[in-house]
Design a protein around this motif. Sequence first.
Motif, PDB file in Angstrom:
ATOM      1  N   MET A   1       0.851  -1.183   0.000  1.00  0.00           N
ATOM      2  CA  MET A   1       0.000   0.000   0.000  1.00  0.00           C
ATOM      3  C   MET A   1       0.892   1.240   0.000  1.00  0.00           C
ATOM      4  O   MET A   1       1.680   1.441   0.913  1.00  0.00           O
ATOM      5  N   ASP A   2       0.767   2.063  -1.016  1.00  0.00           N
ATOM      6  CA  ASP A   2       1.548   3.279  -1.162  1.00  0.00           C
ATOM      7  C   ASP A   2       0.724   4.474  -0.679  1.00  0.00           C
ATOM      8  O   ASP A   2       0.259   5.284  -1.472  1.00  0.00           O
ATOM      9  N   LEU A   3       0.564   4.554   0.624  1.00  0.00           N
ATOM     10  CA  LEU A   3      -0.270   5.577   1.232  1.00  0.00           C
ATOM     11  C   LEU A   3       0.530   6.848   1.449  1.00  0.00           C
ATOM     12  O   LEU A   3       1.651   6.802   1.954  1.00  0.00           O
ATOM     13  N   ILE A   4      -0.056   7.973   1.096  1.00  0.00           N
ATOM     14  CA  ILE A   4       0.567   9.280   1.291  1.00  0.00           C
ATOM     15  C   ILE A   4      -0.280  10.063   2.292  1.00  0.00           C
ATOM     16  O   ILE A   4      -1.500  10.161   2.133  1.00  0.00           O
ATOM     17  N   ILE A   5       0.370  10.598   3.319  1.00  0.00           N
ATOM     18  CA  ILE A   5      -0.288  11.513   4.261  1.00  0.00           C
ATOM     19  C   ILE A   5       0.248  12.894   3.938  1.00  0.00           C
ATOM     20  O   ILE A   5       1.461  13.113   3.943  1.00  0.00           O
ATOM     21  N   ARG A   6      -0.652  13.811   3.643  1.00  0.00           N
ATOM     22  CA  ARG A   6      -0.236  15.163   3.260  1.00  0.00           C
ATOM     23  C   ARG A   6      -1.261  16.181   3.741  1.00  0.00           C
ATOM     24  O   ARG A   6      -2.372  15.823   4.134  1.00  0.00           O
ATOM     25  N   SER A   7      -0.864  17.438   3.701  1.00  0.00           N
ATOM     26  CA  SER A   7      -1.806  18.509   4.017  1.00  0.00           C
ATOM     27  C   SER A   7      -2.897  18.544   2.959  1.00  0.00           C
ATOM     28  O   SER A   7      -2.633  18.345   1.773  1.00  0.00           O
ATOM     29  N   ALA A   8      -4.104  18.793   3.403  1.00  0.00           N
ATOM     30  CA  ALA A   8      -5.231  18.888   2.483  1.00  0.00           C
ATOM     31  C   ALA A   8      -5.120  20.165   1.663  1.00  0.00           C
ATOM     32  O   ALA A   8      -4.548  21.168   2.108  1.00  0.00           O
ATOM     33  N   ALA A   9      -5.676  20.102   0.470  1.00  0.00           N
ATOM     34  CA  ALA A   9      -5.713  21.243  -0.433  1.00  0.00           C
ATOM     35  C   ALA A   9      -7.164  21.474  -0.866  1.00  0.00           C
ATOM     36  O   ALA A   9      -7.997  20.560  -0.748  1.00  0.00           O
ATOM     37  N   VAL A  57      -4.828  14.702   4.762  1.00  0.00           N
ATOM     38  CA  VAL A  57      -5.538  13.640   4.050  1.00  0.00           C
ATOM     39  C   VAL A  57      -4.647  12.423   3.896  1.00  0.00           C
ATOM     40  O   VAL A  57      -3.419  12.524   3.888  1.00  0.00           O
ATOM     41  N   ALA A  58      -5.304  11.282   3.770  1.00  0.00           N
ATOM     42  CA  ALA A  58      -4.639  10.039   3.397  1.00  0.00           C
ATOM     43  C   ALA A  58      -5.013   9.792   1.944  1.00  0.00           C
ATOM     44  O   ALA A  58      -6.195   9.739   1.605  1.00  0.00           O
ATOM     45  N   VAL A  64      -8.317  10.365  -2.282  1.00  0.00           N
ATOM     46  CA  VAL A  64      -8.385  10.674  -0.859  1.00  0.00           C
ATOM     47  C   VAL A  64      -9.312   9.656  -0.209  1.00  0.00           C
ATOM     48  O   VAL A  64     -10.486   9.530  -0.578  1.00  0.00           O
ATOM     49  N   ILE A  65      -8.778   8.906   0.772  1.00  0.00           N
ATOM     50  CA  ILE A  65      -9.554   7.850   1.426  1.00  0.00           C
ATOM     51  C   ILE A  65      -9.803   8.132   2.908  1.00  0.00           C
ATOM     52  O   ILE A  65     -10.427   7.330   3.588  1.00  0.00           O
ATOM     53  N   GLY A  66      -9.318   9.256   3.388  1.00  0.00           N
ATOM     54  CA  GLY A  66      -9.551   9.627   4.777  1.00  0.00           C
ATOM     55  C   GLY A  66      -8.945  10.984   5.064  1.00  0.00           C
ATOM     56  O   GLY A  66      -8.131  11.486   4.285  1.00  0.00           O
ATOM     57  N   TYR A  67      -9.373  11.556   6.175  1.00  0.00           N
ATOM     58  CA  TYR A  67      -8.765  12.831   6.583  1.00  0.00           C
ATOM     59  C   TYR A  67      -8.834  12.985   8.090  1.00  0.00           C
ATOM     60  O   TYR A  67      -9.591  12.307   8.775  1.00  0.00           O
ATOM     61  N   GLY A  97      -5.126   0.403   8.391  1.00  0.00           N
ATOM     62  CA  GLY A  97      -4.063   1.158   9.044  1.00  0.00           C
ATOM     63  C   GLY A  97      -4.046   2.632   8.696  1.00  0.00           C
ATOM     64  O   GLY A  97      -3.147   3.365   9.121  1.00  0.00           O
ATOM     65  N   VAL A  98      -5.021   3.077   7.926  1.00  0.00           N
ATOM     66  CA  VAL A  98      -5.072   4.483   7.493  1.00  0.00           C
ATOM     67  C   VAL A  98      -5.309   5.406   8.682  1.00  0.00           C
ATOM     68  O   VAL A  98      -4.652   6.445   8.822  1.00  0.00           O
ATOM     69  N   GLY A  99      -6.234   5.038   9.558  1.00  0.00           N
ATOM     70  CA  GLY A  99      -6.519   5.870  10.728  1.00  0.00           C
ATOM     71  C   GLY A  99      -5.299   6.057  11.604  1.00  0.00           C
ATOM     72  O   GLY A  99      -5.050   7.151  12.117  1.00  0.00           O
ATOM     73  N   GLY A 100      -4.508   5.010  11.765  1.00  0.00           N
ATOM     74  CA  GLY A 100      -3.291   5.103  12.563  1.00  0.00           C
ATOM     75  C   GLY A 100      -2.268   6.048  11.957  1.00  0.00           C
ATOM     76  O   GLY A 100      -1.604   6.797  12.672  1.00  0.00           O
ATOM     77  N   LYS A 101      -2.152   6.017  10.649  1.00  0.00           N
ATOM     78  CA  LYS A 101      -1.213   6.931   9.967  1.00  0.00           C
ATOM     79  C   LYS A 101      -1.675   8.376  10.140  1.00  0.00           C
ATOM     80  O   LYS A 101      -0.859   9.269  10.390  1.00  0.00           O
ATOM     81  N   LEU A 102      -2.982   8.599  10.005  1.00  0.00           N
ATOM     82  CA  LEU A 102      -3.500   9.954  10.189  1.00  0.00           C
ATOM     83  C   LEU A 102      -3.318  10.423  11.630  1.00  0.00           C
ATOM     84  O   LEU A 102      -2.846  11.535  11.872  1.00  0.00           O
TER      85      LEU A 102
END
Length: 167
Positions: A1-9, A57-58, A64-67, A97-102
């Motif tokens: 899974m190539d998940l990116i956590i970044r600032s929302a735009a 955001v994730a 975008v799959i979460g924020y 695991g998305v919630g944990g990354k966020l």
Amino acid sequence: MDLIIRSAAPKDLPSLLEIINHAILNTTAIYDYEPRTMEQQKAWFEQMFYDGMPVIVAELEGEVIGYGSYNIFRPKIGYKFSVEHSIYLDEKSRGMGVGGKLLGSLIQRAKESGLHTMIGCIDASNRASIEFHKKYGFVEKGYLKEVAYKFDQWLDLVYMQLLLEED
């Protein structure tokens, strides 16, 4: 899974709106009744930016799959070092695991900003969220009975807290 956590735009607003509206209409993760409009979501986003509060955001494969975000716990100056956070996930992205990354990113940002504590306000029936928060060091600090009403039932609220300076 190539998940990116970044600032929302601003370009993320349609996805954020879809995610929050699903939560409003189908869960007790948020005690709103009516779906938000794009204008409301945009106003919230702009206020968060103006206040210097993070919205992250994730993103997975360009979607975008979460924020997550946090804001000052209460609007009095004495609370300026305490924040309440929120995390919302696309329904199909739970358990990955998305919630944990966020949450990890929000905790890190809070520490870097010199904040003292993070607070989660969680519907008491959401045991998965309570257990999730415990994994990240949050401790149950309060239980308020029947403080909200949604889906024809009274809802209890659990307060969970993480002191950021203890690690």
